[in-house]
Design a protein around this motif. Structure first.
Motif, short mmCIF file in Angstrom:
data_model
loop_
_atom_site.label_atom_id
_atom_site.label_comp_id
_atom_site.label_asym_id
_atom_site.label_seq_id
_atom_site.Cartn_x
_atom_site.Cartn_y
_atom_site.Cartn_z
N ARG A 112 -18.63 15.58 -36.75
CA ARG A 112 -20.58 16.63 -36.88
C ARG A 112 -19.83 17.91 -38.75
NH1 ARG A 112 -23.15 15.71 -32.96
NH2 ARG A 112 -22.68 17.94 -32.65
N ASN A 113 -18.31 18.57 -37.82
CA ASN A 113 -17.65 19.60 -38.21
C ASN A 113 -17.34 19.71 -39.51
OD1 ASN A 113 -18.90 21.30 -36.45
ND2 ASN A 113 -16.44 21.51 -35.38
N MET A 114 -16.71 18.07 -39.46
CA MET A 114 -16.23 17.58 -40.92
C MET A 114 -16.78 17.02 -41.64
SD MET A 114 -13.49 14.56 -38.63
CE MET A 114 -13.72 13.85 -40.05
N GLY A 115 -17.91 16.57 -41.17
CA GLY A 115 -18.82 16.04 -42.33
C GLY A 115 -18.46 14.30 -42.57
N THR A 116 -18.88 13.52 -40.70
CA THR A 116 -18.25 12.39 -40.71
C THR A 116 -19.64 11.77 -39.61
OG1 THR A 116 -15.72 12.47 -40.66
CG2 THR A 116 -16.71 10.44 -39.70
N GLY A 117 -20.24 11.41 -40.52
CA GLY A 117 -21.37 10.67 -39.59
C GLY A 117 -21.14 9.12 -38.85
N ALA A 118 -20.19 9.01 -39.09
CA ALA A 118 -20.07 7.38 -37.79
C ALA A 118 -18.67 7.14 -38.35
CB ALA A 118 -20.52 6.30 -38.96
N SER A 119 -17.90 6.28 -37.25
CA SER A 119 -16.34 6.13 -37.45
C SER A 119 -15.83 4.75 -36.35
CB SER A 119 -15.57 7.50 -36.58
OG SER A 119 -15.36 7.30 -35.54
N MET A 120 -15.16 4.18 -36.45
CA MET A 120 -14.81 2.59 -36.36
C MET A 120 -13.15 3.55 -36.14
SD MET A 120 -15.34 -0.90 -36.58
CE MET A 120 -14.47 -1.16 -38.56
N SER A 121 -12.36 3.18 -34.68
CA SER A 121 -11.27 2.79 -34.74
C SER A 121 -10.04 1.79 -33.88
CB SER A 121 -10.42 4.23 -34.07
OG SER A 121 -10.92 5.90 -34.00
N ILE A 122 -9.65 1.56 -34.65
CA ILE A 122 -8.86 0.23 -34.10
C ILE A 122 -7.15 0.95 -33.69
CG2 ILE A 122 -7.92 -2.30 -34.48
CD1 ILE A 122 -10.48 -1.23 -37.49
N SER A 123 -7.03 0.09 -32.57
CA SER A 123 -5.77 0.57 -32.13
C SER A 123 -4.46 -0.70 -32.80
CB SER A 123 -5.61 -0.09 -30.74
OG SER A 123 -6.52 0.91 -30.17
N LEU A 124 -3.64 0.38 -33.11
CA LEU A 124 -2.32 0.20 -33.46
C LEU A 124 -1.48 -0.08 -32.29
CD1 LEU A 124 -1.97 0.82 -37.03
CD2 LEU A 124 -2.59 -1.28 -36.40
N MET A 125 -0.68 -1.20 -31.77
CA MET A 125 0.34 -0.99 -30.75
C MET A 125 1.63 -1.86 -31.10
SD MET A 125 -2.15 -0.30 -28.78
CE MET A 125 -1.07 -1.18 -26.73
N ARG A 126 2.57 -1.15 -30.91
CA ARG A 126 4.23 -1.86 -30.26
C ARG A 126 4.36 -2.32 -28.67
NH1 ARG A 126 9.46 0.13 -33.58
NH2 ARG A 126 11.31 -1.62 -32.89
N GLY A 127 4.19 -3.42 -29.00
CA GLY A 127 4.40 -3.82 -27.26
C GLY A 127 3.05 -3.75 -26.64
N ASP A 128 3.24 -2.88 -25.50
CA ASP A 128 2.49 -2.32 -23.97
C ASP A 128 2.06 -0.82 -25.21
OD1 ASP A 128 4.70 -1.10 -23.45
OD2 ASP A 128 3.79 -2.35 -21.09
N ARG A 129 2.45 -0.22 -26.09
CA ARG A 129 2.82 1.23 -26.17
C ARG A 129 2.28 0.88 -28.23
NH1 ARG A 129 5.34 6.27 -25.74
NH2 ARG A 129 6.12 7.31 -27.43
#
Length: 759
Positions: free
Chosen positions: A276-293
């Motif tokens: 809310r402080n940054m003015g974002t009403g919704a978000s989505m995150s997708i992980s980027l992996m290298r192997g299991d890291r």
């Protein structure tokens, strides 16, 4: 990134957030990194969550948000799952335990109740079955096939892109095109888990964060672990009111249910405030992996609350997996190219080292290659007490100081730092040449190292807000507030060199292995040569003993029969004949003395030592008496100081002192008076006896020949002798673990030193 995908806050333990503070009861700011965000005790309100006993298929915990009311009948607790869900769901949950894998989320299908349609999702957690119902949007894609054409466009383009920056930009555009969100960022972690925005695609509704960095504290370790386990997370509204799970503890386990794989999992209230402080009403995150890291994230933001449809999210997850593979392949390809170039440099260095008489000579023969192996501006080789420096390096004194620091630490095969100031006391003073140090140890016994150096490189890092103020506690310490400003904040980084890359570290490790192999091989060759020389020396000693022993009798016979010939037949011979006989006798006597000396020399290397305590004063006094015949009619001044006892073989020490004293008497015969001094000096490690005369002396340029067999520094006509006496002295000293040396000057006398170790 603009906001951390999951910011932790609160106290450890399984508790429900306090309604007044948004934090667990009694939590303080210091608990931020300890909040158990995988067991939040609540869900986001746009669906429902049911925890099911796998044996009875009855609901033991439930959370039904406003978006899930239509899909759940009445109070689900204690009810059979089939009775709670709409009739249309019955075929989807048939044989449910068999349909859910041990890990991951399964899309079971879609169920309808009146006008409401829900995605039915399931996974396993803590031995229970977790069923989630997520409200579908009107007009959303009904399957992945409807979204796949957009994914296909990305796949067609992605193979034509050759670097990470271009790949990241391409993926950001594709994800925003599929989702329609306001901003998509590609966010990469560094070795310290700080993040940097590598690429961005956005409209004007949200500000740009391209190129900004964000501190590791924005995404604590437990949040990163969730991203590693569960590749996708959606927050549909930053201002949502969480729906609690009832009861708080799972009756099957006695603890809160783990929601690590939950689609509806609620998030930290601090993170929601951050959004809310940054003015974002919704978000989505997708992980980027290298192997299991975890490599990074695709972070998506929208100014207004919005729900991204399930199949669109699935397409984005697929893009994340494709991008992960392509990023890993691109990095691997770049690393392989770098390794191949360094391997060529390594091979040139190896060839030179193998051809050189000493491997260090071959190593430093080409400054360009030694520096190129690690991409360094300077290098130093410390071995055998010497320091060889190439390129821009610290002074020899400072190099030795670094070596001492390396030796004092636990000895490692390789040490790499891009900030010597952070690791070695006083390292900041070397920033101009050695802010970065890469070192390999090439000996487990001696302080021998090869070191590479890089200077300090000043650089400016732009952060998304002051990284020192990522969160602020309230006045009473019971409320944690995330920072309110994300304005660019610049920091000048000092006392750091460019970091050493894995390919460079691997290259110097391979060089270390090669150096050790060369040293070991040469050591084996030297040992074999030493064994051969030892065998040859034994053969020579045996030969010299045999020859000298067998020659003694013939020479005595020559002397004896020549003397008898002169006695009985001398009056019949001419004066010349008698002179010839005298020459034969003298030569045979000299040859016999030489044979005797050779026999003694060979025996010296074969005889066993029998150490005893020897009174050196009595020994020298006796030897002086025995020289009286040689000094009769001469004026000799003896200066004999009190001598300490010696622990040695008595016969050998007697012979050594006899040779030294006789040597002094012989070479001072032309002095009047002859002055002979015998004294000793003691050190903690050895006793040094010395015999000094004021005789003929010698040129120090030839001192190396003085103790050799048959080596004479004066003509035989001037001073008699066989040239073996001082060689015997040296052998006796060495048999006792001692040493000999001499000092002198022509016509100025000589001093011979004979040292015996005390242990």
């Amino acid at each position: 990134m603009s906001a951390p995908p999951e910011h932790a806050a609160g106290a450890a333990g399984a508790v429900t957030p306090d309604s007044a503070t948004g934090l667990p009861p009694g939590a303080s700011a210091v608990d931020c990194a300890a909040e158990p965000i995988h067991v939040p005790g609540s869900i986001q309100p746009h669906g429902a969550l049911l925890v099911v006993d796998p044996e009875t298929l009855r609901v033991v915990q439930a959370a039904v948000g406003p978006g899930g009311v239509a899909a759940v009948a009445g109070d689900p607790l204690g009810q059979r799952l089939v009775d709670v869900l709409p009739t249309s769901a019955a075929p989807l949950i048939r044989d449910l335990p068999a349909r859910l894998p041990e890990t991951g989320v399964t899309h079971l299908g879609m169920t309808r109740t009146g006008d409401a349609v829900h995605h039915l999702l399931g996974h396993r957690s803590d031995g229970a079955l977790v069923i989630e119902l997520e409200r579908a949007l009107v007009g959303e894609p009904g399957s992945f096939d409807e979204v796949y054409p957009h994914v296909r466009e990305l796949i067609d383009e992605i193979h034509r892109v050759g670097d990470i920056a271009a790949l990241s930009a391409l993926a950001a555009r594709a994800v925003r095109r599929i989702t329609g969100l306001d901003r998509v960022l590609i966010y990469r972690f560094d070795a310290d888990w700080n993040g940097e925005v590598m690429a961005e695609d956005r409209n004007e509704r949200l500000p740009s964060y391209l190129g900004l960095r964000f501190p590791a504290a924005d995404i604590p370790a437990q949040a990163r672990e969730l991203y590693r386990l569960n590749r996708l997370r959606l927050i549909a509204a930053a201002s949502y009111a969480p729906t609690p799970i009832v009861p708080a503890e799972n009756p099957l386990t006695g603890r809160p249910i783990d929601l690590a794989f939950s689609v509806l999992r609620s998030v930290s209230p601090v993170h929601l405030e951050y959004m809310r402080n940054m003015g974002t009403g919704a978000s989505m995150s997708i992980s980027l992996m290298r192997g299991d890291r975890l490599w990074g994230l695709i972070a998506c933001h929208n100014r207004e609350p919005v729900s991204v449809p399930y199949h669109v999210r699935t397409a984005c997850d697929f893009i994340g997996q494709v991008l992960s593979l392509q990023l890993a392949a691109t990095e691997a390809s770049a690393t392989a190219d770098r390794r191949n170039k360094l391997r060529a440099v390594h091979n040139r260095l190896l060839t030179r080292m193998a051809a050189a008489e000493h491997h260090v000579d071959g190593l430093v023969e080409s400054e360009e290659d030694l520096l190129a192996l690690a991409g360094a501006s300077g290098a130093a080789v410390v071995a055998g007490g010497t320091v060889l420096r190439l390129g821009a390096t610290p002074s020899e004194r400072d190099v030795l100081r670094i070596v001492a620091w390396l030796a004092d630490r636990e000895r490692l095969d390789v040490t790499a730092t891009d900030s010597l100031a952070d690791t070695m006391p006083g390292g900041e003073a070397l920033k101009d040449t050695a802010s970065g140090v890469l070192a390999i140890s090439i000996s487990q016994i001696h302080d021998s190292f090869v070191l590479w150096f890089r200077p300090e490189v000043l650089r400016t890092v732009t952060w998304g807000g002051d990284p020192r103020r990522h969160a602020e506690p309230s006045a009473d310490g019971q409320r944690l507030h995330p920072r309110r400003s994300f304005a660019a904040w610049q920091e000048t980084v000092r006392l750091r060199a460019p970091p050493w890359q894995p390919a460079e570290i691997d290259a110097v490790v391979e060089l270390r292995t090669a150096i050790i192999d060369i040293v070991l091989r040469k050591a084996e060759e030297t040992a074999a040569l030493s064994d051969r020389l030892t065998a040859i020396n034994k053969e020579l000693e045996a030969f010299s003993y045999s020859v000298s022993h067998d020659l003694r009798a013939p020479f005595r016979h020559i002397v004896g029969y020549a003397q008898l010939l002169k006695k009985f037949e001398g009056d019949k011979l001419s004066e010349r004949g008698n002179r010839y006989i005298d020459t034969i006798v003298e030569s045979a006597i000299s040859a016999g003395e030489l044979v005797d000396d050779l026999l003694g020399f060979s025996q010296m290397g074969r005889a066993a030592l029998t150490p005893v305590t020897i009174d050196m004063n009595a020994l020298v006094a006796d030897l002086r008496r025995r020289t009286e015949a040689d000094t009769h009619g001469r004026r000799v001044e003896w200066h004999v100081a009190p001598l300490p006892e010696a622990r040695a073989d008595p016969m050998m020490i007697r012979l050594a002192m006899q040779n030294l004293i006789e040597n002094a008497v012989k070479f001072s015969r032309d002095r009047d008076p002859a002055v002979i001094e015998i004294a000793a000096t003691e050190t903690p490690d050895e006793t040094i006896y010395r015999v000094r005369d004021n005789g003929a002396g010698f040129d120090m340029a030839y001192v190396g020949k003085l103790f050799g067999v048959f080596q004479r520094l004066h003509r035989a006509e001037e001073f008699e002798g066989t040239g073996i006496g001082l060689a015997n002295v040296k052998r006796i000293a060495e048999r006792h673990g001692g040493r000999v040396w001499a000092e002198g000057r022509v016509d100025g006398g000589a001093t011979l030193f004979f040292a015996l170790p005390k242990r």
